[in-house]
Write a protein that holds these residues in place. Structure first.
Motif, PDB file in Angstrom:
ATOM      1  N   ASP A   5       0.846  -1.191   0.000  1.00 29.26           N
ATOM      2  CA  ASP A   5       0.000   0.000   0.000  1.00 29.26           C
ATOM      3  C   ASP A   5       0.879   1.238   0.000  1.00 29.26           C
ATOM      4  O   ASP A   5       1.730   1.407   0.884  1.00 29.26           O
ATOM      5  CB  ASP A   5      -0.913   0.020   1.233  1.00 29.26           C
ATOM      6  N   LEU A   6       0.678   2.087  -1.001  1.00 30.31           N
ATOM      7  CA  LEU A   6       1.351   3.381  -1.071  1.00 30.31           C
ATOM      8  C   LEU A   6       0.309   4.430  -0.716  1.00 30.31           C
ATOM      9  O   LEU A   6      -0.684   4.603  -1.433  1.00 30.31           O
ATOM     10  CB  LEU A   6       1.906   3.624  -2.479  1.00 30.31           C
ATOM     11  N   ILE A   7       0.530   5.121   0.407  1.00 32.15           N
ATOM     12  CA  ILE A   7      -0.485   6.020   0.946  1.00 32.15           C
ATOM     13  C   ILE A   7       0.035   7.452   0.937  1.00 32.15           C
ATOM     14  O   ILE A   7       0.949   7.799   1.698  1.00 32.15           O
ATOM     15  CB  ILE A   7      -0.871   5.594   2.384  1.00 32.15           C
ATOM     16  N   ASP A   8      -0.514   8.257   0.030  1.00 30.31           N
ATOM     17  CA  ASP A   8      -0.189   9.681  -0.078  1.00 30.31           C
ATOM     18  C   ASP A   8       1.323   9.922  -0.080  1.00 30.31           C
ATOM     19  O   ASP A   8       1.844  10.750   0.672  1.00 30.31           O
ATOM     20  CB  ASP A   8      -0.855  10.468   1.061  1.00 30.31           C
ATOM     21  N   ILE A   9       2.031   9.220  -0.958  1.00 30.79           N
ATOM     22  CA  ILE A   9       3.497   9.325  -1.022  1.00 30.79           C
ATOM     23  C   ILE A   9       3.900  10.631  -1.686  1.00 30.79           C
ATOM     24  O   ILE A   9       3.506  10.927  -2.822  1.00 30.79           O
ATOM     25  CB  ILE A   9       4.100   8.143  -1.809  1.00 30.79           C
ATOM     26  N   GLY A  23       1.620  12.943  -3.904  1.00 31.37           N
ATOM     27  CA  GLY A  23       0.487  12.264  -3.273  1.00 31.37           C
ATOM     28  C   GLY A  23       0.057  11.014  -4.021  1.00 31.37           C
ATOM     29  O   GLY A  23      -1.085  10.921  -4.475  1.00 31.37           O
ATOM     30  N   ILE A  24       0.960  10.039  -4.129  1.00 34.89           N
ATOM     31  CA  ILE A  24       0.663   8.784  -4.830  1.00 34.89           C
ATOM     32  C   ILE A  24      -0.099   7.845  -3.917  1.00 34.89           C
ATOM     33  O   ILE A  24       0.332   7.555  -2.791  1.00 34.89           O
ATOM     34  CB  ILE A  24       1.970   8.102  -5.295  1.00 34.89           C
ATOM     35  N   ILE A  57      11.040   9.105   1.675  1.00 32.98           N
ATOM     36  CA  ILE A  57       9.873   9.878   1.266  1.00 32.98           C
ATOM     37  C   ILE A  57       9.761  11.103   2.164  1.00 32.98           C
ATOM     38  O   ILE A  57      10.227  11.101   3.309  1.00 32.98           O
ATOM     39  CB  ILE A  57       8.579   9.038   1.313  1.00 32.98           C
ATOM     40  N   SER A  58       9.140  12.159   1.656  1.00 32.02           N
ATOM     41  CA  SER A  58       8.950  13.377   2.454  1.00 32.02           C
ATOM     42  C   SER A  58       7.749  13.236   3.383  1.00 32.02           C
ATOM     43  O   SER A  58       7.745  13.766   4.499  1.00 32.02           O
ATOM     44  CB  SER A  58       8.769  14.584   1.532  1.00 32.02           C
ATOM     45  N   SER A  59       6.719  12.528   2.914  1.00 32.70           N
ATOM     46  CA  SER A  59       5.554  12.246   3.752  1.00 32.70           C
ATOM     47  C   SER A  59       4.781  11.087   3.141  1.00 32.70           C
ATOM     48  O   SER A  59       5.014  10.703   1.994  1.00 32.70           O
ATOM     49  CB  SER A  59       4.648  13.481   3.881  1.00 32.70           C
ATOM     50  N   GLY A  60       3.872  10.537   3.942  1.00 33.52           N
ATOM     51  CA  GLY A  60       3.097   9.392   3.483  1.00 33.52           C
ATOM     52  C   GLY A  60       3.545   8.110   4.153  1.00 33.52           C
ATOM     53  O   GLY A  60       4.384   8.117   5.068  1.00 33.52           O
ATOM     54  N   GLU A  61       3.000   6.985   3.698  1.00 30.14           N
ATOM     55  CA  GLU A  61       3.348   5.682   4.266  1.00 30.14           C
ATOM     56  C   GLU A  61       3.514   4.646   3.165  1.00 30.14           C
ATOM     57  O   GLU A  61       2.762   4.636   2.183  1.00 30.14           O
ATOM     58  CB  GLU A  61       2.249   5.192   5.226  1.00 30.14           C
ATOM     59  N   ILE A  62       4.512   3.781   3.360  1.00 29.16           N
ATOM     60  CA  ILE A  62       4.690   2.595   2.520  1.00 29.16           C
ATOM     61  C   ILE A  62       4.437   1.400   3.428  1.00 29.16           C
ATOM     62  O   ILE A  62       5.178   1.179   4.400  1.00 29.16           O
ATOM     63  CB  ILE A  62       6.107   2.539   1.926  1.00 29.16           C
ATOM     64  N   ARG A  63       3.396   0.640   3.122  1.00 28.97           N
ATOM     65  CA  ARG A  63       3.020  -0.488   3.984  1.00 28.97           C
ATOM     66  C   ARG A  63       3.123  -1.793   3.208  1.00 28.97           C
ATOM     67  O   ARG A  63       2.573  -1.912   2.109  1.00 28.97           O
ATOM     68  CB  ARG A  63       1.604  -0.301   4.523  1.00 28.97           C
ATOM     69  N   ILE A  64       3.824  -2.762   3.772  1.00 31.58           N
ATOM     70  CA  ILE A  64       3.919  -4.108   3.211  1.00 31.58           C
ATOM     71  C   ILE A  64       3.230  -5.057   4.176  1.00 31.58           C
ATOM     72  O   ILE A  64       3.624  -5.153   5.357  1.00 31.58           O
ATOM     73  CB  ILE A  64       5.384  -4.528   2.990  1.00 31.58           C
ATOM     74  N   ASN A  65       2.192  -5.724   3.694  1.00 24.66           N
ATOM     75  CA  ASN A  65       1.366  -6.581   4.556  1.00 24.66           C
ATOM     76  C   ASN A  65       0.910  -5.828   5.799  1.00 24.66           C
ATOM     77  O   ASN A  65       0.994  -6.333   6.935  1.00 24.66           O
ATOM     78  CB  ASN A  65       2.118  -7.862   4.926  1.00 24.66           C
ATOM     79  N   ASP A  66       0.467  -4.586   5.573  1.00 26.56           N
ATOM     80  CA  ASP A  66      -0.099  -3.724   6.618  1.00 26.56           C
ATOM     81  C   ASP A  66       0.920  -3.260   7.657  1.00 26.56           C
ATOM     82  O   ASP A  66       0.532  -2.715   8.708  1.00 26.56           O
ATOM     83  CB  ASP A  66      -1.285  -4.409   7.319  1.00 26.56           C
ATOM     84  N   VAL A  67       2.206  -3.444   7.390  1.00 26.80           N
ATOM     85  CA  VAL A  67       3.259  -2.959   8.285  1.00 26.80           C
ATOM     86  C   VAL A  67       3.938  -1.763   7.637  1.00 26.80           C
ATOM     87  O   VAL A  67       4.392  -1.844   6.487  1.00 26.80           O
ATOM     88  CB  VAL A  67       4.293  -4.067   8.581  1.00 26.80           C
ATOM     89  N   ASP A  68       4.031  -0.654   8.352  1.00 28.44           N
ATOM     90  CA  ASP A  68       4.666   0.545   7.828  1.00 28.44           C
ATOM     91  C   ASP A  68       6.183   0.342   7.784  1.00 28.44           C
ATOM     92  O   ASP A  68       6.828   0.185   8.824  1.00 28.44           O
ATOM     93  CB  ASP A  68       4.318   1.747   8.718  1.00 28.44           C
ATOM     94  N   VAL A  69       6.734   0.330   6.554  1.00 25.62           N
ATOM     95  CA  VAL A  69       8.176   0.123   6.389  1.00 25.62           C
ATOM     96  C   VAL A  69       8.878   1.403   5.947  1.00 25.62           C
ATOM     97  O   VAL A  69      10.053   1.367   5.577  1.00 25.62           O
ATOM     98  CB  VAL A  69       8.463  -1.015   5.371  1.00 25.62           C
ATOM     99  N   SER A  70       8.178   2.530   5.999  1.00 21.86           N
ATOM    100  CA  SER A  70       8.709   3.788   5.470  1.00 21.86           C
ATOM    101  C   SER A  70      10.052   4.165   6.079  1.00 21.86           C
ATOM    102  O   SER A  70      10.904   4.745   5.411  1.00 21.86           O
ATOM    103  CB  SER A  70       7.716   4.931   5.703  1.00 21.86           C
ATOM    104  N   GLY A  71      10.246   3.848   7.360  1.00 21.40           N
ATOM    105  CA  GLY A  71      11.490   4.227   8.027  1.00 21.40           C
ATOM    106  C   GLY A  71      12.533   3.143   8.069  1.00 21.40           C
ATOM    107  O   GLY A  71      13.619   3.337   8.656  1.00 21.40           O
ATOM    108  N   LEU A  72      12.254   1.968   7.463  1.00 19.25           N
ATOM    109  CA  LEU A  72      13.202   0.851   7.515  1.00 19.25           C
ATOM    110  C   LEU A  72      14.270   0.973   6.438  1.00 19.25           C
ATOM    111  O   LEU A  72      14.033   1.520   5.358  1.00 19.25           O
ATOM    112  CB  LEU A  72      12.469  -0.481   7.335  1.00 19.25           C
TER     113      LEU A  72
END
Length: 372
Positions: A5-9, A23-24, A57-72
């Motif tokens: 899930d790419l949320i408002d990237i 805002g992808i 990313i500057s803002s938003g969330e990248i989620r893999i299997n509902d886990v936020d990995v944006s900061g990993l």
């Protein structure tokens, strides 16, 4: 398989006010093959790099299997990436290249050997395991790069224009191999390309990007036949969609129609869908695919939204399976597809069949498809 899930990237580079990603929002189901397509500089590779963790990313969330990995970090996201340049280690053999990621993860040697055997047989490169990249063809190197990614069995695969360095024949062959691979493994794949044919033939869904935004997200059929705007319509297809300025009129039976004028200056009426009756007197852009303009076929002659008109054939481009012809409609150059065995030469007039039942109609100001 993984859900992505790419949320408002959003992505803005520190030394610039330019927002590269605006805002992808895309949700990719487990086992889905999603292709990002668009012109150079549209942000598709930047988006891919943010998914992989190669760029923040500057803002938003990248989620893999509902886990936020944006900061990993990239190594903690369990993602494998196949690059345009293959990125093989030149001093290592094929076997060593494919095993490298597994060794870094301290996988037992017996498991590495079994995995290399499985993947090399799957990709039909088991006879190349002791060669080095310099001894391989471009297609073989591409298979090794794919094998290195497959050997890791990650949650998600990213392909960044992996076939762009191959010649035309090899690209077609490798395209087929990638499709077979996805059908066999059912893996989740995000694939970047600028090649629309690659996108149409490989994807479950396509995201068409322009200037950091997704213009349309849908199946290849939806993208090609029901484009949301003139950019998508013009980008997908070769030759691209024809755009002809028209004025919506009303005939004596109160049906919508328009006039088309060929290079000889003669105006001919063209029937339009009745949905356009509310646009009578307004100017629109008529979008016609080249295959919607062809030589007359008798079994289509009685269909309401298929009209016959005579045009001068200005240019002929034989391609083998078809001939692309250029004509002029309303002072605009228009391409149409003709049968390869049609006896016609440039400069001759020809009765053509125009199928408006599959046409698109766009507002000339907003460029949006008014029938969607």
């Amino acid at each position: 398989m993984a859900k992505l899930d790419l949320i408002d990237i959003r992505k803005t580079y520190p030394k610039s006010d330019l927002e590269t990603l605006k805002g992808i929002n895309i949700s990719i189901e487990p086992g889905e093959f999603l292709i990002l397509v668009g012109p150079s500089g549209c942000g598709k590779s930047t988006l891919m790099n943010t998914i992989a963790g190669l760029e923040d990313i500057s803002s938003g969330e990248i989620r893999i299997n509902d886990v936020d990995v944006s900061g990993l970090a990239p190594k903690d996201r369990d993602i494998a990436m196949v690059f345009q340049s293959y990125a093989l280690y030149p001093n290592m053999t094929v076997r060593e290249n494919m095993a490298f990621g597994l060794k870094i993860r301290k996988t037992p040697t017996t498991e590495i050997d079994a995995e290399i055997k499985r993947v090399s047989e799957l990709l039909q490169i088991d006879h190349l395991l002791d060669r080095k990249p310099s001894q391989l063809s471009g297609g073989q190197q591409q298979r090794v790069a794919m094998g290195r990614a497959l050997a890791r069995r990650p949650k998600l695969y990213l392909f960044d224009e992996p076939l762009s360095n191959l010649d035309a024949k090899l690209r077609v062959e490798m395209r087929t191999e990638v499709k077979k691979l996805h059908q066999r493994l059912g893996t989740t794949i995000v694939y970047v390309t600028h090649d629309q044919i690659e996108a149409m033939t490989l994807a479950d869904r396509i995201a068409v990007m322009k200037a950091g935004e997704v213009q349309q997200l849908g199946s290849p059929y939806e993208i090609y036949n029901h484009p949301t705007n003139m950019f998508v319509a013009g980008f997908m297809g070769s030759p691209s969609m024809n755009f002809v300025p028209i004025t919506v009129l009303e005939n004596s039976d109160a049906h919508a129609c328009t006039e088309l004028t060929g290079s000889d200056g003669k105006a001919q009426l063209l029937a339009l869908p009745d949905k356009l009756k509310t646009y009578v007197g307004k100017k629109l852009m008529l979008g016609l695919r080249p295959e919607h303009i062809s030589q007359q076929l008798s079994h289509h002659s009685e269909t309401d939204l298929i009209s016959a008109a005579r045009f001068n054939i200005e240019i002929l481009e034989p391609t083998g399976p078809e001939t692309i012809a250029q004509i002029t409609i309303n002072d605009h150059a228009v391409h149409c597809r003709l049968a390869p065995d049609l006896s016609i030469t440039a400069g001759q007039d020809l009765d053509l069949m125009i199928d408006v039942s599959k046409a698109s109609f766009f507002d000339p100001d907003s460029e949006r498809n008014i029938l969607l």
